[in-house]
Motif scaffolding. Structure first.
Motif, PDB file in Angstrom:
ATOM      1  N   LEU A 231       0.932  -1.026   0.049  1.00  0.00           N
ATOM      2  CA  LEU A 231       0.066   0.265   0.125  1.00  0.00           C
ATOM      3  C   LEU A 231       0.835   1.385  -0.082  1.00  0.00           C
ATOM      4  CD1 LEU A 231      -2.891  -1.311   2.438  1.00  0.00           C
ATOM      5  CD2 LEU A 231      -3.110  -0.469   0.150  1.00  0.00           C
ATOM      6  N   ARG A 232       2.049   1.169   0.693  1.00  0.00           N
ATOM      7  CA  ARG A 232       2.781   2.320   0.825  1.00  0.00           C
ATOM      8  C   ARG A 232       3.476   2.615  -0.469  1.00  0.00           C
ATOM      9  NH1 ARG A 232       2.349   4.662   5.502  1.00  0.00           N
ATOM     10  NH2 ARG A 232       2.315   3.323   7.557  1.00  0.00           N
TER      11      ARG A 232
ATOM     12  N   ARG B 259      -4.910   8.323  -2.456  1.00  0.00           N
ATOM     13  CA  ARG B 259      -3.671   8.098  -1.812  1.00  0.00           C
ATOM     14  C   ARG B 259      -3.858   8.323  -0.229  1.00  0.00           C
ATOM     15  NH1 ARG B 259       1.101  10.868  -4.725  1.00  0.00           N
ATOM     16  NH2 ARG B 259       2.159  10.942  -2.698  1.00  0.00           N
ATOM     17  N   ALA B 260      -4.911   8.913   0.038  1.00  0.00           N
ATOM     18  CA  ALA B 260      -5.380   9.012   1.496  1.00  0.00           C
ATOM     19  C   ALA B 260      -5.865   7.880   2.040  1.00  0.00           C
ATOM     20  CB  ALA B 260      -6.290  10.136   1.792  1.00  0.00           C
ATOM     21  N   LEU B 261      -6.464   7.045   1.055  1.00  0.00           N
ATOM     22  CA  LEU B 261      -7.213   5.810   1.411  1.00  0.00           C
ATOM     23  C   LEU B 261      -6.057   4.786   1.603  1.00  0.00           C
ATOM     24  CD1 LEU B 261      -9.555   3.869   1.725  1.00  0.00           C
ATOM     25  CD2 LEU B 261      -9.430   3.368  -0.742  1.00  0.00           C
ATOM     26  N   PHE B 262      -5.118   4.691   0.603  1.00  0.00           N
ATOM     27  CA  PHE B 262      -4.027   3.934   0.681  1.00  0.00           C
ATOM     28  C   PHE B 262      -3.285   3.844   2.046  1.00  0.00           C
ATOM     29  CE2 PHE B 262      -3.301   1.367  -3.214  1.00  0.00           C
ATOM     30  CZ  PHE B 262      -4.628   1.331  -3.698  1.00  0.00           C
TER      31      PHE B 262
ATOM     32  N   LEU C  69      -0.015   6.690  -7.384  1.00  0.00           N
ATOM     33  CA  LEU C  69      -1.316   7.021  -7.315  1.00  0.00           C
ATOM     34  C   LEU C  69      -1.379   8.756  -7.648  1.00  0.00           C
ATOM     35  CD1 LEU C  69      -2.912   5.002  -4.763  1.00  0.00           C
ATOM     36  CD2 LEU C  69      -3.202   4.793  -7.355  1.00  0.00           C
ATOM     37  N   ASP C  70      -2.310   9.302  -8.550  1.00  0.00           N
ATOM     38  CA  ASP C  70      -2.464  10.894  -8.593  1.00  0.00           C
ATOM     39  C   ASP C  70      -3.503  11.345  -7.871  1.00  0.00           C
ATOM     40  OD1 ASP C  70      -0.515  10.922 -10.497  1.00  0.00           O
ATOM     41  OD2 ASP C  70      -1.626  10.395 -12.195  1.00  0.00           O
TER      42      ASP C  70
ATOM     43  N   GLU D 123      -1.768   2.290   7.679  1.00  0.00           N
ATOM     44  CA  GLU D 123      -1.764   2.554   9.212  1.00  0.00           C
ATOM     45  C   GLU D 123      -2.453   1.980   9.922  1.00  0.00           C
ATOM     46  OE1 GLU D 123       0.082   5.040  10.960  1.00  0.00           O
ATOM     47  OE2 GLU D 123       1.159   5.055   9.117  1.00  0.00           O
ATOM     48  N   VAL D 124      -3.664   1.626   9.428  1.00  0.00           N
ATOM     49  CA  VAL D 124      -4.640   0.633  10.204  1.00  0.00           C
ATOM     50  C   VAL D 124      -3.962  -0.858  10.234  1.00  0.00           C
ATOM     51  CG1 VAL D 124      -6.782  -0.709   9.915  1.00  0.00           C
ATOM     52  CG2 VAL D 124      -6.874   1.578   9.397  1.00  0.00           C
TER      53      VAL D 124
END
Length: 92
Positions: A22-23, A35-38, A29-30, A43-44
């Motif tokens: 994910l990182r 990006r925030a979702l990934f 991603l543009d 973090e989760v």
């Protein structure tokens, strides 16, 4: 290594692998929302990995006496229903 330890290690490895993926994908991603979702997902997963470690090492109070709590519940349940050893069927 016990079966439980083996399973814990396997899950932690999978969580780490997915977190790394994910990182890495965040950089590709543009879309800011994607990006925030990934990043949030990574973090989760990091938090889940930490929870597995705490369980394994009994760092949290919730994990410290979990076996004692289970035994206590089982004992109380037996006392309420009656132990099979104390009850014997009457033959007549």
């Amino acid at each position: 290594m016990t079966m439980r330890e083996h399973h814990l290690d396997e899950i932690k490895l999978k969580l780490d692998s997915l977190q790394r993926q994910l990182r890495e994908d965040v950089q590709k991603l543009d879309d800011p929302q994607a990006r925030a979702l990934f990043e949030t997902s990574a973090e989760v997963l990091k938090g889940l990995h930490t929870a597995f470690e705490h369980y394994e090492k009994k760092h949290e109070a919730a994990w410290e006496d979990s076996e004692v709590k289970v035994e206590t519940k089982q004992t109380k349940a037996k006392e309420q229903t009656g132990s099979p050893k104390t009850s014997s069927p009457t033959h007549g």
